[in-house]
Structures are given as C-alpha cells and as structure tokens.
Design a protein around this motif. Structure first.
Motif, PDB file in Angstrom:
ATOM      1  N   UNK A   1       0.847  -1.182   0.000  1.00 59.37           N
ATOM      2  CA  UNK A   1       0.000   0.000   0.000  1.00 59.37           C
ATOM      3  C   UNK A   1       0.881   1.229   0.000  1.00 59.37           C
ATOM      4  N   UNK A   2       0.373   2.308   0.501  1.00 64.47           N
ATOM      5  CA  UNK A   2       1.156   3.534   0.592  1.00 64.47           C
ATOM      6  C   UNK A   2       1.077   4.035   2.032  1.00 64.47           C
ATOM      7  N   UNK A   3       1.687   3.297   2.987  1.00 64.61           N
ATOM      8  CA  UNK A   3       1.531   3.654   4.397  1.00 64.61           C
ATOM      9  C   UNK A   3       2.397   4.846   4.802  1.00 64.61           C
ATOM     10  N   UNK A   4       1.958   5.520   5.857  1.00 68.82           N
ATOM     11  CA  UNK A   4       2.800   6.545   6.453  1.00 68.82           C
ATOM     12  C   UNK A   4       3.803   5.831   7.360  1.00 68.82           C
ATOM     13  N   UNK A   5       4.761   6.580   7.839  1.00 70.37           N
ATOM     14  CA  UNK A   5       5.768   5.972   8.715  1.00 70.37           C
ATOM     15  C   UNK A   5       5.128   5.445  10.000  1.00 70.37           C
ATOM     16  N   UNK A   6       4.092   6.148  10.484  1.00 64.16           N
ATOM     17  CA  UNK A   6       3.402   5.705  11.702  1.00 64.16           C
ATOM     18  C   UNK A   6       2.666   4.388  11.466  1.00 64.16           C
ATOM     19  N   UNK A   7       2.013   4.259  10.304  1.00 64.42           N
ATOM     20  CA  UNK A   7       1.331   3.002   9.975  1.00 64.42           C
ATOM     21  C   UNK A   7       2.320   1.856   9.845  1.00 64.42           C
ATOM     22  N   UNK A   8       3.458   2.139   9.211  1.00 64.63           N
ATOM     23  CA  UNK A   8       4.505   1.117   9.083  1.00 64.63           C
ATOM     24  C   UNK A   8       4.987   0.686  10.455  1.00 64.63           C
ATOM     25  N   UNK A   9       5.137   1.652  11.349  1.00 62.37           N
ATOM     26  CA  UNK A   9       5.557   1.364  12.726  1.00 62.37           C
ATOM     27  C   UNK A   9       4.551   0.431  13.410  1.00 62.37           C
ATOM     28  N   UNK A  10       3.260   0.732  13.261  1.00 57.24           N
ATOM     29  CA  UNK A  10       2.220  -0.076  13.911  1.00 57.24           C
ATOM     30  C   UNK A  10       2.147  -1.488  13.334  1.00 57.24           C
ATOM     31  N   UNK A  11       2.187  -1.593  12.009  1.00 57.45           N
ATOM     32  CA  UNK A  11       2.077  -2.906  11.351  1.00 57.45           C
ATOM     33  C   UNK A  11       3.266  -3.788  11.701  1.00 57.45           C
ATOM     34  N   UNK A  12       4.477  -3.227  11.575  1.00 57.78           N
ATOM     35  CA  UNK A  12       5.671  -4.027  11.867  1.00 57.78           C
ATOM     36  C   UNK A  12       5.776  -4.345  13.352  1.00 57.78           C
ATOM     37  N   UNK A  13       5.211  -3.482  14.196  1.00 55.76           N
ATOM     38  CA  UNK A  13       5.187  -3.752  15.632  1.00 55.76           C
ATOM     39  C   UNK A  13       4.316  -4.981  15.923  1.00 55.76           C
ATOM     40  N   UNK A  14       3.197  -5.103  15.214  1.00 56.21           N
ATOM     41  CA  UNK A  14       2.331  -6.290  15.371  1.00 56.21           C
ATOM     42  C   UNK A  14       3.082  -7.553  14.944  1.00 56.21           C
ATOM     43  N   UNK A  15       3.811  -7.463  13.821  1.00 49.07           N
ATOM     44  CA  UNK A  15       4.572  -8.614  13.338  1.00 49.07           C
ATOM     45  C   UNK A  15       5.661  -8.993  14.334  1.00 49.07           C
ATOM     46  N   UNK A  16       6.333  -7.973  14.872  1.00 43.33           N
ATOM     47  CA  UNK A  16       7.394  -8.234  15.853  1.00 43.33           C
ATOM     48  C   UNK A  16       6.812  -8.886  17.103  1.00 43.33           C
ATOM     49  N   UNK A  17       5.640  -8.426  17.537  1.00 38.97           N
ATOM     50  CA  UNK A  17       4.986  -9.019  18.707  1.00 38.97           C
ATOM     51  C   UNK A  17       4.615 -10.473  18.471  1.00 38.97           C
ATOM     52  N   UNK A  18       4.115 -10.774  17.280  1.00 37.71           N
ATOM     53  CA  UNK A  18       3.769 -12.160  16.950  1.00 37.71           C
ATOM     54  C   UNK A  18       5.015 -13.041  16.963  1.00 37.71           C
ATOM     55  N   UNK A  19       6.104 -12.526  16.413  1.00 39.30           N
ATOM     56  CA  UNK A  19       7.360 -13.285  16.394  1.00 39.30           C
ATOM     57  C   UNK A  19       7.906 -13.467  17.809  1.00 39.30           C
ATOM     58  N   UNK A  20       7.760 -12.435  18.632  1.00 43.70           N
ATOM     59  CA  UNK A  20       8.210 -12.532  20.027  1.00 43.70           C
ATOM     60  C   UNK A  20       7.427 -13.614  20.765  1.00 43.70           C
ATOM     61  N   UNK A  21       6.116 -13.668  20.511  1.00 50.21           N
ATOM     62  CA  UNK A  21       5.273 -14.693  21.140  1.00 50.21           C
ATOM     63  C   UNK A  21       5.640 -16.099  20.681  1.00 50.21           C
ATOM     64  N   UNK A  22       6.239 -16.192  19.496  1.00 48.89           N
ATOM     65  CA  UNK A  22       6.682 -17.490  18.980  1.00 48.89           C
ATOM     66  C   UNK A  22       8.146 -17.769  19.359  1.00 48.89           C
ATOM     67  N   UNK A  23       8.679 -16.992  20.300  1.00 49.03           N
ATOM     68  CA  UNK A  23      10.046 -17.136  20.827  1.00 49.03           C
ATOM     69  C   UNK A  23      11.142 -16.845  19.810  1.00 49.03           C
TER      70      UNK A  23
END
Length: 188
Positions: free
Chosen positions: A74-96
């Motif tokens: 898409x065409x995300x803003x830096x804040x949207x990119x921060x939020x989306x990648x933060x969700x991905x990082x959290x999911x990866x953290x939960x998977x150790x």
C-alpha cells in the motif's frame, strides 16, 4: 621504574590500562566474546539438502546476526509502518523469536535477528501477512501476500532476461534479412 600513582589521581586512560591488565589473564567464555571473535559453529554436512540452497544458508548463518528488509504494501505513512511491523514483531516474540525492528522509510523496516538460522522461518511468516509487499533476505527478494502484480514479478529476473535475449535474437535475424544483398529491387 614507574612511580606509583595514588588511585584517586587516576584519569580515564590510566583506568583503561588497569582494566586491560586485569582482563589480560582473565578467561572469557565464548558466549561473552563479541560475534566477530567467536569461532564459527561446525557445520554438519549430513543435514544439507543439495536440492535446497537455503539449507546451506541456514546452517552457515546459525548463531550469527542477520538483517532482513521488509516492505509494507500500500502507501503507508511511517506511523502506519511502525504499527504494522510492531504487530509482526509481537507475533514473532510470542513465537520465541528474538527480533529487533528498525523503521528505515515510510514503508520499509529492518528486522534484525540474533540467530540467522531462523531467518527463513521468519521470512515465511512475514510473506504470509496481508500487508507484506516483500522481504529481502541475503540479497534475494521474496514477494509477500500483499504484493501487487508488479511487485510479484521482482523475483523472476532470470526468465525475463532469457525472454529479452530471445527478443533481441529475433530482431537481429530480421535486421540481417533486411540487409541481404540478394533482395530484389522493385521497379516503380
């Protein structure tokens, strides 16, 4: 002989020299050494599948820091990119998975892994996400689920080159036919 200074008169350079002397004879465990001073882990060649070059990379990157670039679709803003990648990082953290994330553009982030042996598992997770346009790992671009048609073709560089080569061969043959001396001239 150097005159002994009072410890209260030591400056930063004196303290650094003292620390070096103190650690000189100290045994440092391998895990505490910086990554570039650690001996490489032995590679078990029986685990390598010659049909899959990624298996070789997994074993050679095991225990080493590795970075991968992730592009958000898409065409995300830096804040949207921060939020989306933060969700991905959290999911990866939960998977150790130990992953650090750095935003480097309005739609791009770097995921840094402490153990590069897990990079391909993390890549598989990321490209299955709806908003992931692509993942770049070890110079290879993997299109994600959120890639549009033009981005999905990025990974197919070799077939395009072959197609271009065939097109240029056809053009050169047609040019040769046009330049033949045996071609008859038409009368007006």
């Amino acid at each position: 002989p150097a005159k002994k200074k009072d410890i209260r008169d030591y400056n930063d350079a004196d303290m650094a020299r003292l620390l070096e002397q103190w650690e000189k004879d100290d045994d440092i465990e391998e895990g505490d050494l910086p990554e570039h001073k650690r001996p490489p882990a032995p590679i078990d060649f029986s685990k390598i599948d010659p049909g899959k070059p990624e298996s070789i990379l997994k074993l050679t990157k095991k225990g080493k820091t590795l970075m991968m670039f992730v592009t958000v679709s898409g065409n995300p803003t830096e804040k949207e990119t921060e939020e989306i990648t933060s969700l991905w990082q959290g999911s990866l953290f939960n998977a150790n998975y130990d992953v650090q994330r750095f935003i480097v553009g309005s739609n791009r982030a770097i995921f840094m892994l402490r153990d590069g042996g897990y990079a391909w598992e993390i890549k598989d997770f990321l490209i299955s996400q709806e908003r992931c346009a692509d993942v770049t790992l070890e110079g290879q671009v993997y299109p994600g689920k959120g890639a549009d048609g033009s981005e999905k073709g990025k990974n197919k560089t070799k077939p395009e080159k072959a197609k271009k080569k065939k097109d240029t061969e056809k053009k050169s043959k047609s040019n040769q036919e046009d330049n033949r001396a045996t071609k008859q001239k038409e009368e007006l």
